[in-house]
Design an enzyme around this catalytic site. Structure first.
Site, mmCIF file in Angstrom:
data_model
loop_
_atom_site.group_PDB
_atom_site.id
_atom_site.type_symbol
_atom_site.label_atom_id
_atom_site.label_comp_id
_atom_site.label_asym_id
_atom_site.label_seq_id
_atom_site.Cartn_x
_atom_site.Cartn_y
_atom_site.Cartn_z
ATOM 1 N N THR A 125 0.844 -1.191 0.000
ATOM 2 C CA THR A 125 0.000 0.000 0.000
ATOM 3 C C THR A 125 0.880 1.242 0.000
ATOM 4 O O THR A 125 1.687 1.439 0.914
ATOM 5 C CB THR A 125 -0.924 0.012 1.225
ATOM 6 O OG1 THR A 125 -1.626 -1.228 1.288
ATOM 7 C CG2 THR A 125 -1.920 1.151 1.144
ATOM 8 N N LYS A 211 -6.718 1.219 -2.320
ATOM 9 C CA LYS A 211 -6.667 0.556 -1.013
ATOM 10 C C LYS A 211 -6.965 1.542 0.113
ATOM 11 O O LYS A 211 -7.596 1.188 1.116
ATOM 12 C CB LYS A 211 -5.295 -0.089 -0.822
ATOM 13 C CG LYS A 211 -5.222 -1.094 0.322
ATOM 14 C CD LYS A 211 -6.039 -2.335 0.017
ATOM 15 C CE LYS A 211 -5.940 -3.352 1.142
ATOM 16 N NZ LYS A 211 -4.617 -3.976 1.248
ATOM 17 N N HIS A 218 -13.863 1.057 5.311
ATOM 18 C CA HIS A 218 -14.082 -0.001 6.290
ATOM 19 C C HIS A 218 -13.919 0.555 7.712
ATOM 20 O O HIS A 218 -14.684 0.213 8.624
ATOM 21 C CB HIS A 218 -13.100 -1.151 6.074
ATOM 22 C CG HIS A 218 -13.247 -1.826 4.746
ATOM 23 N ND1 HIS A 218 -14.448 -1.941 4.101
ATOM 24 C CD2 HIS A 218 -12.329 -2.424 3.928
ATOM 25 C CE1 HIS A 218 -14.284 -2.576 2.955
ATOM 26 N NE2 HIS A 218 -13.010 -2.880 2.834
ATOM 27 N N ARG A 260 -21.513 -3.674 12.556
ATOM 28 C CA ARG A 260 -22.058 -4.254 13.782
ATOM 29 C C ARG A 260 -21.311 -3.677 14.974
ATOM 30 O O ARG A 260 -20.087 -3.796 15.048
ATOM 31 C CB ARG A 260 -21.894 -5.774 13.750
ATOM 32 C CG ARG A 260 -22.296 -6.471 15.043
ATOM 33 C CD ARG A 260 -22.252 -7.977 14.889
ATOM 34 N NE ARG A 260 -20.983 -8.467 14.384
ATOM 35 C CZ ARG A 260 -19.906 -8.688 15.151
ATOM 36 N NH1 ARG A 260 -19.943 -8.439 16.434
ATOM 37 N NH2 ARG A 260 -18.793 -9.142 14.630
ATOM 38 N N CYS A 269 -3.676 -3.142 8.586
ATOM 39 C CA CYS A 269 -4.062 -2.276 7.463
ATOM 40 C C CYS A 269 -4.839 -1.036 7.870
ATOM 41 O O CYS A 269 -4.431 0.083 7.554
ATOM 42 C CB CYS A 269 -4.877 -3.073 6.439
ATOM 43 S SG CYS A 269 -3.944 -4.325 5.553
ATOM 44 N N LYS A 272 -3.060 1.879 9.974
ATOM 45 C CA LYS A 272 -1.947 2.409 9.180
ATOM 46 C C LYS A 272 -2.444 3.233 7.999
ATOM 47 O O LYS A 272 -1.947 4.339 7.734
ATOM 48 C CB LYS A 272 -1.086 1.238 8.687
ATOM 49 C CG LYS A 272 0.026 1.610 7.718
ATOM 50 C CD LYS A 272 0.929 0.413 7.451
ATOM 51 C CE LYS A 272 0.277 -0.650 6.609
ATOM 52 N NZ LYS A 272 0.276 -0.342 5.187
#
Length: 422
Positions: A125, A211, A218, A260, A269, A272
């Site tokens: 990444t 990414k 996310h 949730r 990931c 960072k």
């Protein structure tokens, strides 16, 4: 094809095993002699479902080998895939030291006599603009006029989730390939010929930011759900019921995955890449207040979960923490929120035991090993077996990830599940 892979961590080692499964010859490189020896002896250096079997199959077929030095191994390779780490620098940007060094080593090994270019694919990444602004200049400075005929550069982000990485490799959500001109690449098409997924050929910078966009989203989903969960708890409402209502709307609310209320986000990931996205946004003059708040919100949630864990429990009480890795069925401890919880419990004087069958303190390597023992120096003494965990009476059992499915907790009354706020 003959494919070289640089960096045999979670991404690189998984790629090595999966690419060999596709029938390609794969040679891997890593600075860890221990890791290289393990691979050549058929021992996976990570805990990840399916990789051990693929490694055994690849070694038996003569399609896998690992090395610490490049030497002349690249002379007949068609492709080199770079999967080295890009850890956070003090300012939140990605540290490009390993990327720059491996690029220099590849350039030195390629030389200027190739009749067809080596396709060098970066999966680490990296900030948008890195291939053209850092990597290409290193190749150009070392290869001179031979650069364009000796090397073709590609950026190909990976979308592997730990604990399902092999499945995700062969059944990816999408394939994103960045090239200088945004056009297809023949060797990438050959590498991915058996993968069925939406495929996007884009310019390098567009692929490089992919990414960050995914992982920041996310992180947004996890933090948002946990903020709603805390509000519900403060108001005496059922976070579980509110969540049930929210995720029933799959038409507008996109997906229930990550949405949730439960544990804080962590791992190698999300933290960072959120830090790096903050740095990128500030550096280019954007104002991303939600993104800037994510890590603070996550730290607040870690503290809230610690409060929930210790409520009504006096220091000195015995606590069994079920699950230490940030995700069950892996041994990745890097930036796991469960590490922070364990440290807090130890700091406040609780008698802590940890059950996580995926973690063997003697098998941790590389950055994972370093992180584990700098955070919890007594880790090996805290880990307990399944038998011990099931037979011992604890003052409180704290479920931190889905590892509890491997444990029979019987009728123990004082169990707190941090995975789901109800």
């Amino acid at each position: 094809m003959k494919v070289a892979i640089f960096g045999l961590g979670y991404v690189g080692f998984t790629a090595m095993c999966c690419i060999a499964k596709e029938g390609h010859e794969v040679i891997g490189f890593d600075i860890s002699e221990k890791k290289v020896n393990q691979i050549n002896q058929g021992v996976a250096p990570i805990t990840e479902p399916g990789v051990e079997e693929l490694l055994t199959e690849g070694l038996k077929a003569g399609r896998i080998s690992a090395h610490t030095e490049i030497r002349n191994h690249l002379h007949d390779c068609d492709m080199a895939i770079v999967c080295v780490g890009t850890p956070s620098a003090p300012d939140g940007a990605h540290n490009m030291t390993y990327i720059a060094e491996v690029t220099r080593q590849i350039a030195a090994a390629v030389g200027t006599t190739r009749t067809s270019p080596l396709t060098v694919v970066y999966r680490s990444t990296i900030r948008p603009g890195t291939v053209e602004g850092l990597i290409a200049p290193i190749f150009a400075s070392m290869l001179g006029e031979a650069f364009k005929r000796s090397v073709e550069l590609v950026y190909n982000p990976e979308f592997l989730r730990e604990s399902s990485a092999v499945q995700d490799y062969f059944d990816p959500p999408k394939i994103v390939i960045g090239t200088i001109d945004g056009q297809p690449n023949a060797r990438m098409d050959l590498l991915n010929r058996n993968l069925k997924a939406p495929t996007f050929y884009v310019h390098l910078a567009e692929s490089e930011i992919t990414k960050f966009v995914d992982n920041t989203w996310h992180a947004v989903k996890v933090a948002y759900a946990n903020e709603i969960g805390r509000i519900c708890m403060q108001l005496g409402l059922s976070a579980k019921k509110v969540h049930e209502i929210f995720v029933s709307d799959t038409k507008l609310n996109i997906s229930p995955y990550y949405m949730r209320p439960g544990g804080a986000f962590g791992g190698s990931c999300l933290p960072k890449d959120v830090r790096a996205m903050q740095y990128i946004a500030a550096d280019c003059g954007a104002h991303t207040h939600l993104v800037d708040s994510l890590l603070r919100s996550n730290e607040a949630h870690k503290y809230r979960l610690f409060e929930r864990t210790t409520r009504g429990l006096a220091p000195g009480a015995s606590v069994l923490l079920v699950g230490l890795a940030f995700k069950a069925h892996t041994d990745d401890l890097r930036e796991s929120p469960n590490i922070d919880l364990a440290r807090g419990l130890l700091r406040e004087g609780y008698k802590l035991s940890i059950f996580d069958p995926a973690i063997d303190a003697n098998k941790l390597v590389g950055a994972n090993l370093g992180y584990a023992y700098t955070q919890i120096p007594t880790l090996s003494q805290l880990l307990v077996s399944k038998e011990t965990a099931e037979k011992t009476t604890y003052d409180r059992i704290v479920i931190a990830n889905d590892t509890h499915r491997k444990l029979d907790l019987g009728d123990h009354g004082d169990v707190i599940n941090l995975n789901a706020l109800s």
